[in-house]
Design a protein around this motif. Structure first.
Motif, PDB file in Angstrom:
ATOM      1  N   ILE A  72     -39.676  27.611  -8.143  1.00  0.00           N
ATOM      2  CA  ILE A  72     -38.429  26.997  -7.676  1.00  0.00           C
ATOM      3  C   ILE A  72     -37.771  27.928  -6.669  1.00  0.00           C
ATOM      4  CG2 ILE A  72     -37.977  25.836  -9.893  1.00  0.00           C
ATOM      5  CD1 ILE A  72     -35.570  27.976 -10.078  1.00  0.00           C
ATOM      6  N   ARG A  73     -36.752  27.380  -5.984  1.00  0.00           N
ATOM      7  CA  ARG A  73     -35.860  28.214  -5.179  1.00  0.00           C
ATOM      8  C   ARG A  73     -34.435  27.939  -5.606  1.00  0.00           C
ATOM      9  NH1 ARG A  73     -34.220  26.720   0.583  1.00  0.00           N
ATOM     10  NH2 ARG A  73     -32.229  26.430  -0.483  1.00  0.00           N
ATOM     11  N   ARG A  74     -33.659  28.989  -5.809  1.00  0.00           N
ATOM     12  CA  ARG A  74     -32.260  28.839  -6.184  1.00  0.00           C
ATOM     13  C   ARG A  74     -31.393  28.648  -4.931  1.00  0.00           C
ATOM     14  NH1 ARG A  74     -30.839  34.056  -9.522  1.00  0.00           N
ATOM     15  NH2 ARG A  74     -31.880  34.983  -7.720  1.00  0.00           N
ATOM     16  N   TYR A  76     -28.195  23.307  -7.996  1.00  0.00           N
ATOM     17  CA  TYR A  76     -29.445  22.606  -7.730  1.00  0.00           C
ATOM     18  C   TYR A  76     -30.577  23.618  -7.629  1.00  0.00           C
ATOM     19  CZ  TYR A  76     -29.000  24.148  -2.847  1.00  0.00           C
ATOM     20  OH  TYR A  76     -28.887  24.907  -1.706  1.00  0.00           O
ATOM     21  N   VAL A  77     -31.789  23.125  -7.788  1.00  0.00           N
ATOM     22  CA  VAL A  77     -32.979  23.926  -7.509  1.00  0.00           C
ATOM     23  C   VAL A  77     -33.866  23.136  -6.558  1.00  0.00           C
ATOM     24  CG1 VAL A  77     -32.935  25.163  -9.703  1.00  0.00           C
ATOM     25  CG2 VAL A  77     -34.239  23.024  -9.516  1.00  0.00           C
ATOM     26  N   ILE A  78     -34.614  23.866  -5.758  1.00  0.00           N
ATOM     27  CA  ILE A  78     -35.648  23.265  -4.915  1.00  0.00           C
ATOM     28  C   ILE A  78     -36.983  23.519  -5.587  1.00  0.00           C
ATOM     29  CG2 ILE A  78     -36.736  23.213  -2.645  1.00  0.00           C
ATOM     30  CD1 ILE A  78     -33.850  22.333  -2.546  1.00  0.00           C
ATOM     31  N   LEU A  79     -37.615  22.456  -6.042  1.00  0.00           N
ATOM     32  CA  LEU A  79     -38.900  22.587  -6.724  1.00  0.00           C
ATOM     33  C   LEU A  79     -40.004  22.951  -5.737  1.00  0.00           C
ATOM     34  CD1 LEU A  79     -38.655  19.394  -8.963  1.00  0.00           C
ATOM     35  CD2 LEU A  79     -38.253  21.757  -9.690  1.00  0.00           C
ATOM     36  N   GLU A 117     -37.006  15.616  -1.010  1.00  0.00           N
ATOM     37  CA  GLU A 117     -37.978  15.170  -2.011  1.00  0.00           C
ATOM     38  C   GLU A 117     -38.171  16.183  -3.135  1.00  0.00           C
ATOM     39  OE1 GLU A 117     -41.461  14.433   0.269  1.00  0.00           O
ATOM     40  OE2 GLU A 117     -40.692  12.564   1.146  1.00  0.00           O
ATOM     41  N   ARG A 118     -37.587  17.384  -2.956  1.00  0.00           N
ATOM     42  CA  ARG A 118     -37.846  18.458  -3.928  1.00  0.00           C
ATOM     43  C   ARG A 118     -36.579  18.961  -4.623  1.00  0.00           C
ATOM     44  NH1 ARG A 118     -40.743  22.434   0.027  1.00  0.00           N
ATOM     45  NH2 ARG A 118     -40.188  23.911  -1.635  1.00  0.00           N
TER      46      ARG A 118
END
Length: 383
Positions: free
Chosen positions: A280-282, A297-300, A351-352
Motif C-alpha cells: 500500500i501507499r499511505r 485513505y490508502v493506495i493499494l 482504481e486503487r
C-alpha cells in the motif's frame, strides 16, 4: 452506536445542537440570516481572514454562486481536476461552461499545477483547485498562473475546513472558496455550506445573488429604503435551524479537529509496516500543508483487486468505501466537458484508492480491527 458494524462515518454531536435549535425556535426566527447565521458568518471571517463569508444550503450551492459571480457564459472553459465530486463541474455546466479536466499529482491526488498552463485557451475563465482530503493544492503556483493569464480562482474546499496552506485557511486564498458542512465532513450541519468571498469587489453581488437576485441584505442593514430585483440570483441561504446546529459545531471545531488528528495519526502509524512491505501507499502531506484529518485513505498496490478487499472488509462488518469515478469517464463528463491530456494518474489511482472508516469518536479498538482485517485481506490477495 450499539451495532457491532463499523460504519464509514458517524456524525459527531457536541451536545449543544438541540439547545441552540430550541433557542432559535424560542426566538421565533427560523428563516435565513438570523442571529445564529450572523454568528457563523463572523466565525468564518475571523478564522479564515476572508472579507466576507455567506452560509449556503450546500457546498454545491456555493459553487453555483461562484459560477454566477464570475458571470460564466456558454462556451467559457474552467480548468479543474477530473478526480472530484460532480458538483465541482456541475456548477459551471449549469451556466453553459465547459469543464476542462486535467490530471492530478501522484502524491496528494490534487490538481497537478504543471498541467494547468498547457490547458489554457482564449476561452479559459477560471481555475478550480480541489483540496482533496483537506490537503492543500500548490496554491502559490496556481495563483501565479491565474494572475499571469487574468483568470479567476475558485477553491473547492469542501473537505478543507480547518486546514491551511502556508498558514492560510483553505478557501481564503483564491478569489472565492466553497466549504461543505455535509454530515460526512469534519464540521457539520447535516447539509450546508459556505461561500468565502476573498475579492471584496464581489461581496455585494454575492449577497444579491444569494438573496434571489434582490438587495434585501442592504435593506435590512438600512442602506436602502426598499429592496427589489437587481439581477439574476436564487435562494441559496439555509434556514436558521441549520445555522443554530452549525454554531454548536463551530464552537467545538478545534476539539473536533484535534480528535480527528489523533485517529488519523493512529491509522498512519498502524499502516507503516504495510507501506514498508510495498503493498500500500499511505497519504502524503507536503510540509507547507496542515491538513484537517478529513479522511484516511490508502493506495493499494497495482496487483491487488480492490473489490476483493472491500468484500472482505464488508463481511467483517467494516464499511470502507472508494471514490470517485473520474468525471472525464462519466456519461455527463463525456457530454458536457473535455479532457486535456491522458489523465493517466487519475485513471490509475482512482482504481486503487480505498477509504477507511474515520470519525471523531472512533475508538482505538475499532481502528485496530479495521487494520487487522485489512492486513488479512491484503495478505490473502497477494499470496
Amino acid at each position: 452506536m450499539t451495532n457491532k458494524r463499523i460504519p464509514f462515518n458517524w456524525p459527531h454531536m457536541t451536545g449543544k445542537e438541540l439547545y441552540y435549535i430550541a433557542e432559535a425556535h424560542f426566538n421565533g426566527r427560523l428563516a435565513g440570516d438570523g442571529p445564529f447565521t450572523k454568528l457563523c458568518h463572523n466565525w468564518l471571517q475571523e478564522r479564515t481572514g476572508s472579507s466576507k463569508a455567506l452560509l449556503t444550503h450546500s457546498c454545491t450551492a456555493s459553487l453555483e454562486m461562484a459560477a454566477l459571480l464570475l458571470d460564466i457564459q456558454p462556451g467559457d472553459e474552467i480548468i479543474m481536476p477530473s478526480y472530484t465530486f460532480v458538483s465541482t463541474a456541475n456548477a459551471f455546466v449549469l451556466r453553459g461552461g465547459i469543464p476542462v479536466f486535467i490530471d492530478i499529482r501522484e502524491d496528494t491526488l490534487n490538481i497537478n499545477e504543471r498541467f494547468i498552463e498547457p490547458a489554457i485557451t482564449p476561452r479559459t475563465r477560471a481555475i478550480v483547485p480541489v483540496h482533496y482530503a483537506g490537503i492543500a493544492c500548490e496554491m502559490d503556483t496556481i495563483m501565479s498562473i491565474a494572475k499571469n493569464h487574468n483568470l479567476k480562482v475558485v477553491e473547492d474546499a469542501a473537505q478543507g475546513v480547518m486546514a491551511t496552506y502556508k498558514g492560510r485557511a483553505l478557501g481564503s486564498i483564491g478569489d472565492l472558496g466553497a466549504y461543505s458542512f455535509h454530515e460526512t465532513k469534519n464540521v457539520i450541519s447535516g447539509e450546508g455550506g459556505a461561500l468565502l468571498i476573498n475579492d471584496h469587489k464581489l461581496s455585494l453581488r454575492a449577497e444579491i445573488i444569494r438573496e434571489k437576485g434582490t438587495n434585501r441584505s442592504q435593506f435590512y442593514r438600512g442602506e436602502v429604503d426598499k429592496y427589489t430585483w437587481q439581477e439574476i440570483g436564487s435562494s441559496f441561504l439555509p434556514g436558521e435551524l441549520i445555522a443554530a446546529f452549525l454554531w454548536a459545531q463551530f464552537e467545538e471545531a478545534d476539539k473536533i479537529t484535534q480528535k480527528r488528528m489523533v485517529a488519523w495519526q493512529r491509522y498512519h502509524e498502524l499502516l507503516a509496516p504495510l507501506e514498508s512491505s510495498g503493498v500500500i501507499r499511505r497519504p502524503v502531506i507536503p510540509k507547507e500543508c496542515h491538513h484537517n484529518a478529513h479522511m484516511y485513505y490508502v493506495i493499494l498496490g497495482p496487483e491487488i483487486d480492490r473489490q476483493k478487499i472491500l468484500d472482505v472488509l464488508n463481511r467483517n462488518d467494516i464499511n470502507a468505501v472508494f471514490h470517485y469515478v473520474p468525471l472525464h469517464s462519466s456519461p455527463a463528463g463525456l457530454r458536457y466537458a473535455r479532457a486535456h491530456g491522458s489523465l493517466e494518474i487519475t485513471n490509475k489511482l482512482s482504481e486503487r484508492l480505498l477509504r477507511l472508516p474515520l470519525w471523531v469518536d472512533i475508538t482505538e479498538s475499532k481502528q485496530n480491527k479495521v487494520i487487522d482485517v485489512l492486513k488479512e485481506a491484503i495478505y490473502s490477495a497477494t499470496h
